[in-house]
Design an enzyme around this catalytic site. Sequence first.
Site, PDB file in Angstrom:
ATOM      1  N   TYR A  72       0.829  -1.205   0.000  1.00  0.00           N
ATOM      2  CA  TYR A  72       0.000   0.000   0.000  1.00  0.00           C
ATOM      3  C   TYR A  72       0.866   1.258   0.000  1.00  0.00           C
ATOM      4  O   TYR A  72       1.808   1.399   0.780  1.00  0.00           O
ATOM      5  CB  TYR A  72      -0.934   0.033   1.220  1.00  0.00           C
ATOM      6  CG  TYR A  72      -1.746   1.314   1.282  1.00  0.00           C
ATOM      7  CD1 TYR A  72      -2.747   1.541   0.356  1.00  0.00           C
ATOM      8  CD2 TYR A  72      -1.465   2.299   2.231  1.00  0.00           C
ATOM      9  CE1 TYR A  72      -3.482   2.732   0.383  1.00  0.00           C
ATOM     10  CE2 TYR A  72      -2.184   3.481   2.267  1.00  0.00           C
ATOM     11  CZ  TYR A  72      -3.191   3.693   1.328  1.00  0.00           C
ATOM     12  OH  TYR A  72      -3.896   4.868   1.338  1.00  0.00           O
ATOM     13  N   GLY A  79      -6.621   4.968  -0.666  1.00  0.00           N
ATOM     14  CA  GLY A  79      -7.990   5.051  -0.155  1.00  0.00           C
ATOM     15  C   GLY A  79      -8.852   3.925  -0.683  1.00  0.00           C
ATOM     16  O   GLY A  79      -8.478   2.744  -0.644  1.00  0.00           O
ATOM     17  N   HIS A 102      -5.522  15.831  -4.906  1.00  0.00           N
ATOM     18  CA  HIS A 102      -5.863  16.129  -3.514  1.00  0.00           C
ATOM     19  C   HIS A 102      -5.718  17.615  -3.185  1.00  0.00           C
ATOM     20  O   HIS A 102      -6.177  18.062  -2.129  1.00  0.00           O
ATOM     21  CB  HIS A 102      -4.994  15.306  -2.562  1.00  0.00           C
ATOM     22  CG  HIS A 102      -5.384  13.859  -2.487  1.00  0.00           C
ATOM     23  ND1 HIS A 102      -5.669  13.091  -3.600  1.00  0.00           N
ATOM     24  CD2 HIS A 102      -5.532  13.021  -1.415  1.00  0.00           C
ATOM     25  CE1 HIS A 102      -5.961  11.856  -3.223  1.00  0.00           C
ATOM     26  NE2 HIS A 102      -5.890  11.788  -1.904  1.00  0.00           N
ATOM     27  N   ASN A 215      -0.011  12.912   4.461  1.00  0.00           N
ATOM     28  CA  ASN A 215      -0.696  12.083   5.443  1.00  0.00           C
ATOM     29  C   ASN A 215      -0.305  12.441   6.871  1.00  0.00           C
ATOM     30  O   ASN A 215       0.418  11.706   7.522  1.00  0.00           O
ATOM     31  CB  ASN A 215      -0.361  10.613   5.172  1.00  0.00           C
ATOM     32  CG  ASN A 215      -1.582   9.724   5.279  1.00  0.00           C
ATOM     33  OD1 ASN A 215      -2.510  10.036   6.009  1.00  0.00           O
ATOM     34  ND2 ASN A 215      -1.572   8.628   4.557  1.00  0.00           N
ATOM     35  N   ARG A 303     -15.810  37.252  42.298  1.00  0.00           N
ATOM     36  CA  ARG A 303     -15.303  36.356  43.341  1.00  0.00           C
ATOM     37  C   ARG A 303     -14.774  35.039  42.772  1.00  0.00           C
ATOM     38  O   ARG A 303     -13.829  34.446  43.308  1.00  0.00           O
ATOM     39  CB  ARG A 303     -16.431  36.087  44.348  1.00  0.00           C
ATOM     40  CG  ARG A 303     -16.024  35.274  45.527  1.00  0.00           C
ATOM     41  CD  ARG A 303     -17.053  35.284  46.655  1.00  0.00           C
ATOM     42  NE  ARG A 303     -18.403  35.573  46.268  1.00  0.00           N
ATOM     43  CZ  ARG A 303     -19.455  34.781  46.536  1.00  0.00           C
ATOM     44  NH1 ARG A 303     -19.271  33.641  47.165  1.00  0.00           N
ATOM     45  NH2 ARG A 303     -20.670  35.143  46.194  1.00  0.00           N
TER      46      ARG A 303
END
Length: 530
Positions: A72, A79, A102, A215, A303
């Site tokens: 891969y 993807g 992309h 990535n 306060r």
Amino acid sequence: MDMHTVVDEEGAKRGLGRVVVGDGRASGVSASDVLAVARGGARVELSGEAVAALAAAREIVDALAAKPEPVYGVSTGFGALATRHISPELRARLQRNIVRSHAAGMGPRVEREVVRALMFLRLKTVCSGRTGVRPEVAQAMADLLNAGITPVVHEYGSLGCSGDLAPLSHCALALMGEGDAEGPDGVVRPAGELLAAHGLAPVELREKEGLALLNGTDGMLGMLIMALDDLDTLYKSADVTAALSLEALLGTDRVLAPELHAVRPHPGQGASAANMLAVLKGSGLTGHHQDDAPRVQDAYSVRCAPQVAGAGRDTMAHARLVAERELASAVDNPVVLPDGRVESNGNFHGAPVAYVLDFLAVAAADLASIAERRTDRLLDKNRSHGLPPFLADDAGVDSGLMIAQYTQAALVSEMKRLAVPASADSIPSSAMQEDHVSMGWSAARKLRTAVDNLTRVLAVELYAATRAVELREGLTPAPATRAVIDAVREAGVQGPGPDHFLAPDLAAADAFVREGRLVAAAETVTGPLR
């Protein structure tokens, strides 16, 4: 990875440092390194150890690329298209195509400092020896930063899972000599022209390199680090403005006593109370809550200021821990392991960073909310214990700071909307392969807006509180608050008097807070605040 910031002779002349990418490990990276590059323009250098780690990891990727079995990111698609085996002659094209396809962002440009942080953090991971990128690609990334070339990155395009894909793709596109970028002169030009003008050659990507450049959680992490840097100053500023408001309202500083906060030992609360007490030391205005209109206790917004600001400080401490862990990470998919294996993983998911980005937006909104309530109290003659309505010079003829509080309220209202967590959302993508995403980039973008708005909210409280203190004639403010009042007047913020054009005063007060001058003025008397 060991990184350290040093100042060399040439950098000292330019007011810049240099950050050395060290021994090839992805540990020991500091937030100050990121800030030095993103905001300070520091130069980036690769050490011999980093180059060796890059080369070693690249040998592993090259060996896998030569094998017939698909791996891969090396010899497959990405993807939902990861099932296709890519032949050797198409792999360079595959890497170019993933960057081009992309780089699909839309909307306005994000800020230069965000893009520089994004690029630097990606380089940090690339140099870890866990991505398989060649040394020359890492050097090209450093060269781009050092040349002051900033790729055009758009607001929308990241889901915070599989990394900040579109933003990182626009940066990788510039490395290839494509797309647009801003030069050191602030002019946007084609990236290829800018590279040529600086003597830089476009990068030709090889197996896995396109994917490795895209990535990571670098954009959201960079924005987290810069937000924490800003919020550190703003939380100290809030302690100073809260002390000024307490003083102007003739409140009691007894609630700030260390022994009271020791019985509920949240560290942020104790630090905030100590800061307020230091600012109020020697005040002639505190302790008058039993005078003309006696009150047993001050309102919660006065306060409980240390409890609210302190909770935000503790939230920041947790966020810093997450940032430190992420800085020590090598986020990529697949990743090259020390034993030589290249394995797919899910480390690119941005949930750890996204959660704290959202949490900080919640804390900032609450800090702004309590500051606005104190401002409103200063302007209300029924609750301000003797101050004129809206701190006006001649109420009725003059409106005073009435509409300044409107502006402050509008900012707080927006911050409450920005406090809705982005990380609670998820939109499936990539044909349901990426079916759960973090939305961390969106969380970071809205936090930047929240930080900007918080600065403005505190500026309005500062404006109102300094005017109110000066209206307490016959009473002497604390030396620290006097120093703040003097400094803010020198900065162009006017004191009590008839109505005038308020926007310039508010802008001056904003700059006074934003640039850290409010904290610096108080610290001339108190010493370093916590």
